[in-house]
Design a protein around this motif. Sequence first.
Motif, PDB file in Angstrom:
ATOM      1  N   TRP A 190       0.832  -1.210   0.000  1.00 24.93           N
ATOM      2  CA  TRP A 190       0.000   0.000   0.000  1.00 24.93           C
ATOM      3  C   TRP A 190       0.865   1.259   0.000  1.00 24.93           C
ATOM      4  O   TRP A 190       0.534   2.251  -0.668  1.00 24.93           O
ATOM      5  N   MET A 191       1.985   1.253   0.695  1.00 27.82           N
ATOM      6  CA  MET A 191       2.877   2.407   0.720  1.00 27.82           C
ATOM      7  C   MET A 191       3.502   2.654  -0.648  1.00 27.82           C
ATOM      8  O   MET A 191       3.706   3.800  -1.051  1.00 27.82           O
ATOM      9  N   VAL A 192       3.816   1.587  -1.377  1.00 29.66           N
ATOM     10  CA  VAL A 192       4.328   1.747  -2.746  1.00 29.66           C
ATOM     11  C   VAL A 192       3.268   2.377  -3.638  1.00 29.66           C
ATOM     12  O   VAL A 192       3.566   3.242  -4.486  1.00 29.66           O
ATOM     13  N   GLU A 193       2.017   1.986  -3.441  1.00 31.67           N
ATOM     14  CA  GLU A 193       0.935   2.576  -4.228  1.00 31.67           C
ATOM     15  C   GLU A 193       0.766   4.058  -3.916  1.00 31.67           C
ATOM     16  O   GLU A 193       0.514   4.876  -4.811  1.00 31.67           O
ATOM     17  N   VAL A 194       0.900   4.424  -2.646  1.00 30.45           N
ATOM     18  CA  VAL A 194       0.823   5.839  -2.272  1.00 30.45           C
ATOM     19  C   VAL A 194       1.978   6.626  -2.880  1.00 30.45           C
ATOM     20  O   VAL A 194       1.798   7.757  -3.368  1.00 30.45           O
ATOM     21  N   GLN A 195       3.165   6.036  -2.877  1.00 26.74           N
ATOM     22  CA  GLN A 195       4.331   6.703  -3.484  1.00 26.74           C
ATOM     23  C   GLN A 195       4.124   6.940  -4.979  1.00 26.74           C
ATOM     24  O   GLN A 195       4.531   7.978  -5.517  1.00 26.74           O
ATOM     25  N   GLU A 196       3.466   6.008  -5.646  1.00 30.09           N
ATOM     26  CA  GLU A 196       3.204   6.176  -7.073  1.00 30.09           C
ATOM     27  C   GLU A 196       2.114   7.229  -7.319  1.00 30.09           C
ATOM     28  O   GLU A 196       2.249   8.043  -8.237  1.00 30.09           O
ATOM     29  N   SER A 197       1.064   7.217  -6.518  1.00 31.03           N
ATOM     30  CA  SER A 197      -0.030   8.159  -6.753  1.00 31.03           C
ATOM     31  C   SER A 197       0.369   9.595  -6.432  1.00 31.03           C
ATOM     32  O   SER A 197      -0.050  10.537  -7.117  1.00 31.03           O
ATOM     33  N   PHE A 198       1.191   9.796  -5.417  1.00 32.55           N
ATOM     34  CA  PHE A 198       1.661  11.133  -5.066  1.00 32.55           C
ATOM     35  C   PHE A 198       2.943  11.524  -5.804  1.00 32.55           C
ATOM     36  O   PHE A 198       3.407  12.656  -5.654  1.00 32.55           O
ATOM     37  N   LEU A 207       6.061  10.553  -5.319  1.00 34.71           N
ATOM     38  CA  LEU A 207       7.118  10.851  -4.367  1.00 34.71           C
ATOM     39  C   LEU A 207       8.428  10.225  -4.817  1.00 34.71           C
ATOM     40  O   LEU A 207       8.462   9.346  -5.689  1.00 34.71           O
ATOM     41  N   ASN A 208       9.510  10.682  -4.213  1.00 36.75           N
ATOM     42  CA  ASN A 208      10.818  10.100  -4.509  1.00 36.75           C
ATOM     43  C   ASN A 208      10.915   8.686  -3.952  1.00 36.75           C
ATOM     44  O   ASN A 208      10.232   8.329  -2.989  1.00 36.75           O
ATOM     45  N   HIS A 209      11.799   7.888  -4.552  1.00 37.22           N
ATOM     46  CA  HIS A 209      12.002   6.531  -4.045  1.00 37.22           C
ATOM     47  C   HIS A 209      12.663   6.550  -2.667  1.00 37.22           C
ATOM     48  O   HIS A 209      12.419   5.661  -1.842  1.00 37.22           O
ATOM     49  N   GLU A 210      13.501   7.554  -2.422  1.00 38.57           N
ATOM     50  CA  GLU A 210      14.112   7.666  -1.093  1.00 38.57           C
ATOM     51  C   GLU A 210      13.051   7.873  -0.010  1.00 38.57           C
ATOM     52  O   GLU A 210      13.216   7.396   1.122  1.00 38.57           O
ATOM     53  N   THR A 211      11.960   8.563  -0.356  1.00 37.76           N
ATOM     54  CA  THR A 211      10.876   8.754   0.603  1.00 37.76           C
ATOM     55  C   THR A 211      10.237   7.432   0.986  1.00 37.76           C
ATOM     56  O   THR A 211       9.937   7.180   2.166  1.00 37.76           O
ATOM     57  N   LEU A 212      10.030   6.567   0.001  1.00 37.08           N
ATOM     58  CA  LEU A 212       9.446   5.248   0.271  1.00 37.08           C
ATOM     59  C   LEU A 212      10.354   4.400   1.151  1.00 37.08           C
ATOM     60  O   LEU A 212       9.904   3.792   2.137  1.00 37.08           O
ATOM     61  N   TYR A 213      11.644   4.373   0.840  1.00 27.22           N
ATOM     62  CA  TYR A 213      12.587   3.547   1.607  1.00 27.22           C
ATOM     63  C   TYR A 213      12.711   4.059   3.043  1.00 27.22           C
ATOM     64  O   TYR A 213      12.794   3.266   3.991  1.00 27.22           O
ATOM     65  N   LEU A 214      12.728   5.371   3.207  1.00 21.63           N
ATOM     66  CA  LEU A 214      12.824   5.926   4.552  1.00 21.63           C
ATOM     67  C   LEU A 214      11.560   5.637   5.361  1.00 21.63           C
ATOM     68  O   LEU A 214      11.634   5.340   6.570  1.00 21.63           O
ATOM     69  N   ALA A 215      10.401   5.678   4.725  1.00 22.23           N
ATOM     70  CA  ALA A 215       9.149   5.400   5.430  1.00 22.23           C
ATOM     71  C   ALA A 215       9.082   3.941   5.890  1.00 22.23           C
ATOM     72  O   ALA A 215       8.636   3.655   7.014  1.00 22.23           O
ATOM     73  N   GLU A 221      11.141  15.551   0.375  1.00 24.76           N
ATOM     74  CA  GLU A 221      10.444  16.115  -0.770  1.00 24.76           C
ATOM     75  C   GLU A 221      10.583  17.623  -0.798  1.00 24.76           C
ATOM     76  O   GLU A 221      10.706  18.280   0.237  1.00 24.76           O
ATOM     77  N   ARG A 222      10.565  18.174  -1.994  1.00 22.98           N
ATOM     78  CA  ARG A 222      10.585  19.624  -2.151  1.00 22.98           C
ATOM     79  C   ARG A 222       9.224  20.221  -1.819  1.00 22.98           C
ATOM     80  O   ARG A 222       9.132  21.250  -1.164  1.00 22.98           O
ATOM     81  N   ILE A 223       8.144  19.582  -2.290  1.00 21.49           N
ATOM     82  CA  ILE A 223       6.785  20.012  -1.969  1.00 21.49           C
ATOM     83  C   ILE A 223       6.053  18.787  -1.414  1.00 21.49           C
ATOM     84  O   ILE A 223       5.467  18.015  -2.167  1.00 21.49           O
ATOM     85  N   PRO A 224       6.101  18.571  -0.119  1.00 20.44           N
ATOM     86  CA  PRO A 224       5.444  17.377   0.439  1.00 20.44           C
ATOM     87  C   PRO A 224       3.935  17.500   0.398  1.00 20.44           C
ATOM     88  O   PRO A 224       3.390  18.617   0.412  1.00 20.44           O
ATOM     89  N   PRO A 225       3.223  16.384   0.371  1.00 20.92           N
ATOM     90  CA  PRO A 225       1.752  16.438   0.434  1.00 20.92           C
ATOM     91  C   PRO A 225       1.267  16.990   1.774  1.00 20.92           C
ATOM     92  O   PRO A 225       1.985  16.982   2.777  1.00 20.92           O
ATOM     93  N   MET A 226       0.033  17.449   1.783  1.00 25.42           N
ATOM     94  CA  MET A 226      -0.563  18.024   2.982  1.00 25.42           C
ATOM     95  C   MET A 226      -1.110  16.922   3.889  1.00 25.42           C
ATOM     96  O   MET A 226      -1.217  15.760   3.488  1.00 25.42           O
ATOM     97  N   VAL A 227      -1.472  17.323   5.106  1.00 28.36           N
ATOM     98  CA  VAL A 227      -2.048  16.365   6.046  1.00 28.36           C
ATOM     99  C   VAL A 227      -3.374  15.825   5.508  1.00 28.36           C
ATOM    100  O   VAL A 227      -3.681  14.630   5.647  1.00 28.36           O
ATOM    101  N   GLU A 228      -4.164  16.689   4.874  1.00 31.22           N
ATOM    102  CA  GLU A 228      -5.457  16.263   4.344  1.00 31.22           C
ATOM    103  C   GLU A 228      -5.306  15.193   3.275  1.00 31.22           C
ATOM    104  O   GLU A 228      -6.181  14.328   3.126  1.00 31.22           O
ATOM    105  N   ASP A 229      -4.204  15.233   2.519  1.00 35.57           N
ATOM    106  CA  ASP A 229      -3.981  14.222   1.486  1.00 35.57           C
ATOM    107  C   ASP A 229      -3.752  12.845   2.095  1.00 35.57           C
ATOM    108  O   ASP A 229      -4.249  11.835   1.580  1.00 35.57           O
ATOM    109  N   PHE A 230      -3.004  12.779   3.186  1.00 36.30           N
ATOM    110  CA  PHE A 230      -2.763  11.492   3.835  1.00 36.30           C
ATOM    111  C   PHE A 230      -4.024  10.992   4.541  1.00 36.30           C
ATOM    112  O   PHE A 230      -4.243   9.774   4.620  1.00 36.30           O
ATOM    113  N   LEU A 231      -4.840  11.891   5.048  1.00 36.01           N
ATOM    114  CA  LEU A 231      -6.113  11.463   5.622  1.00 36.01           C
ATOM    115  C   LEU A 231      -7.055  10.956   4.536  1.00 36.01           C
ATOM    116  O   LEU A 231      -7.849  10.033   4.762  1.00 36.01           O
TER     117      LEU A 231
END
Length: 503
Positions: free
Chosen positions: A290-298, A300-308, A342-352
């Motif tokens: 599911w986290m990989v799917e979120v990384q693709e939809s937003f 995000l960088n691959h480093e963000t996924l690995y760090l998460a 990330e340079r422009i990270p998603p907002m809290v509302e996006d993760f909710l």
Amino acid sequence: MAPPKVLNGQNKQNVNTMGLRKGITTRSQNSLVSNTLAKQPLVIKDPRIKRKADASPLKEKTTKRSALGNITNAIGKSFGAQLHEPKKLVKKAIVTQTKPIVPTSSLRTLEKILGKPDNVVPAKPKPVPKVKPVKKDDEKAEVPSKIVNVRRSLDLEKSEDGSLYVSALEEISTDSGKKTTRTNINVDENKDVIPEVKKELAEEKTQSPATTEKAESIVLRLNAAPKRQLPEGVQWDFDVENWLDPYQVSPYAMDIFNYLKERESHFPIGDYIERQVCLSRWMRSLLVDWMVEVQESFELNHETLYLAVKLVDLYLTKVTVGKETLQLLGAASLFIASKFDERIPPMVEDFLYICDGAYTQRELIRMEMNVLKIVDFDLGIPLSYRFLRRYARCAKLSMPTLTLARYILEYSLMDYATIMYSDSKMAAAALLLALQMKDLGGWTPTLEYYTGYKVDDFRDIMNVLNQGLHRKHKEGLATVRNKYSHKIYFEVAKVPLKDVLNV
């Protein structure tokens, strides 16, 4: 009871006022209002003139706001309001201005006086406005010989037409001009200069050729690439070849990755699944998918996924988590990693939103605080993805081969058996497995020099990665495979696997 027919004058006046308050008018009042309106001049507004808001967008451009917040629209909107406002003011001043403008600054009055001939006498002088106390800059401006050198932005700062950006730019240009003209002063012509300053200027003139040559020699020595003694079999020195490229950071690249290897021991991950009563390996694999799917939809960088994923494992190593809060942990880890990388990270509302409203904003922020406390606010965790990129660039591998190694490494994120291995060794094992699958040879001395590992150091890890690829693909864990089956990723997920490895 009926009201009386006859009322005195006082009662009539009260009735009239009460009627006015309630919105009721009489004939006498209507006639009085019409007479007063007839005496007053009518002010008719031009219907063609339309008031416009100060920060309204231009008609030619339409503004959009994307889901993650488009920062360029906000910048363009603010700049549009700031840059078009002075033009509007200038145009209005040209149309409505009938009287001569009295200059406010001392510089304008001085230029006006100097530009007039002596025999012309101004007619009917107007009263002079109150003059503010003259500053040092204004005193210097009164000297006719130095009018040219006075900063022109004084007028722009005091006038309504000048903008902040123009005055700031002029100030920079004039300051730079002062610096350049200081060394070009002629000592003989400048009689007001103190003798000590004359000596300093003369010394600068005499020493300038020697100092410039010395500075050039220092720059050449700093830019010169070092001569290293490479081990036998190493084909090239990648850092020396890119020594002058500032983006490669060649003088420090080897030290940086050696430091990251030393930091791997600061983030140990143990076998925590036995202590997690409500969780299983399958549930962890579903969370990573599911986290990989979120990384693709937003995007995000691959480093963000690995760090998460690292943050999730580190948290589960020390804290027991229930089944209902596992997705909340994954969303909070992605939120932290995106703000870190990330340079422009998603907002809290996006993760909710991606959690389908299962959690509130308060719960997400509280989980974020808990994760940061567990890792002691240290987010500089060594990641296998960074090591893999370094190894592949130093070996000068092609992009399809590097993408295949990325697929192997990202597919291993769902495998619980790989969480306790070193990230630098995981990257080396994934790279060698990709070389074996592409039939591009084995572990070369060049790779051994830049990675610092031999094949014996990660042979077991390589076998675990190969077994994970051979495992039967489940329908619930198809995100990574579908991702790397696309043409953008060279369809590396369809490369045939190796049954026996030559290691």
